[in-house]
Design a protein around this motif. Structure first.
Motif, short mmCIF file in Angstrom:
data_model
loop_
_atom_site.label_atom_id
_atom_site.label_comp_id
_atom_site.label_asym_id
_atom_site.label_seq_id
_atom_site.Cartn_x
_atom_site.Cartn_y
_atom_site.Cartn_z
N ARG A 128 13.97 -3.37 3.65
CA ARG A 128 14.13 -4.44 4.64
C ARG A 128 12.77 -5.11 3.87
O ARG A 128 13.30 -6.42 4.30
CB ARG A 128 13.20 -3.84 5.96
CG ARG A 128 12.62 -5.24 7.38
CD ARG A 128 10.79 -4.22 8.01
NE ARG A 128 10.00 -4.39 6.91
CZ ARG A 128 8.71 -3.28 7.09
NH1 ARG A 128 9.18 -2.07 7.82
NH2 ARG A 128 8.21 -3.19 6.44
N ASP A 129 11.82 -4.91 3.38
CA ASP A 129 10.90 -6.04 2.15
C ASP A 129 12.11 -6.36 0.93
O ASP A 129 11.57 -7.96 1.32
CB ASP A 129 10.59 -5.12 1.67
CG ASP A 129 9.20 -3.97 2.47
OD1 ASP A 129 9.40 -4.52 3.69
OD2 ASP A 129 8.26 -2.89 2.06
N ASP A 152 13.08 4.57 2.09
CA ASP A 152 13.92 3.34 1.67
C ASP A 152 14.19 2.42 2.86
O ASP A 152 14.69 1.49 2.49
CB ASP A 152 15.01 4.41 1.79
CG ASP A 152 15.38 5.48 0.57
OD1 ASP A 152 14.69 4.80 -0.48
OD2 ASP A 152 16.33 7.00 0.48
N LYS A 153 14.45 2.67 4.12
CA LYS A 153 14.15 1.54 5.15
C LYS A 153 13.05 0.68 5.35
O LYS A 153 13.69 -0.55 5.19
CB LYS A 153 13.97 2.65 6.60
CG LYS A 153 13.79 1.94 7.92
CD LYS A 153 13.72 2.01 9.18
CE LYS A 153 13.30 1.88 10.25
NZ LYS A 153 12.95 2.53 11.08
N ALA A 207 0.81 -1.16 -0.12
CA ALA A 207 -0.08 0.37 -0.01
C ALA A 207 0.54 1.21 -0.23
O ALA A 207 0.32 1.90 -0.41
CB ALA A 207 -1.34 0.45 1.22
N ALA A 208 1.93 1.36 0.76
CA ALA A 208 2.81 2.79 0.87
C ALA A 208 3.54 2.98 -0.09
O ALA A 208 3.40 3.79 -1.21
CB ALA A 208 3.96 2.13 1.70
N ALA A 209 4.02 1.52 -1.18
CA ALA A 209 4.31 2.02 -2.63
C ALA A 209 3.24 1.83 -2.95
O ALA A 209 4.34 3.29 -4.56
CB ALA A 209 5.14 0.42 -3.11
#
Length: 59
Positions: free
Chosen positions: A25-26, A20-21, A11-13
């Motif tokens: 992590r993803d 970037d953090k 959703a954020a993407a």
């Protein structure tokens, strides 16, 4: 990563607010197949919402 974390990342993407953090992590913790499946579902939901809104506005 669990389902909720993957959903939040997609959703954020999708809206362009992924940090970037979180992206790093993803890439380390997430599975590509999970991201692809959730992304495809999100795109279909987005298209369905657009079609519904347009069909309500234009009779």
């Amino acid at each position: 990563m669990n389902f909720i974390s993957t959903l939040k990342s997609v959703a954020a993407a999708f809206f362009g607010v992924q940090s970037d953090k979180n992206r790093a992590r993803d890439l380390q913790d997430g599975k590509l197949s999970h991201f692809i499946i959730i992304s495809i579902i999100a795109v279909f939901i987005f298209i369905a919402v657009l079609v519904t809104v347009v069909s309500l506005i234009i009779p």
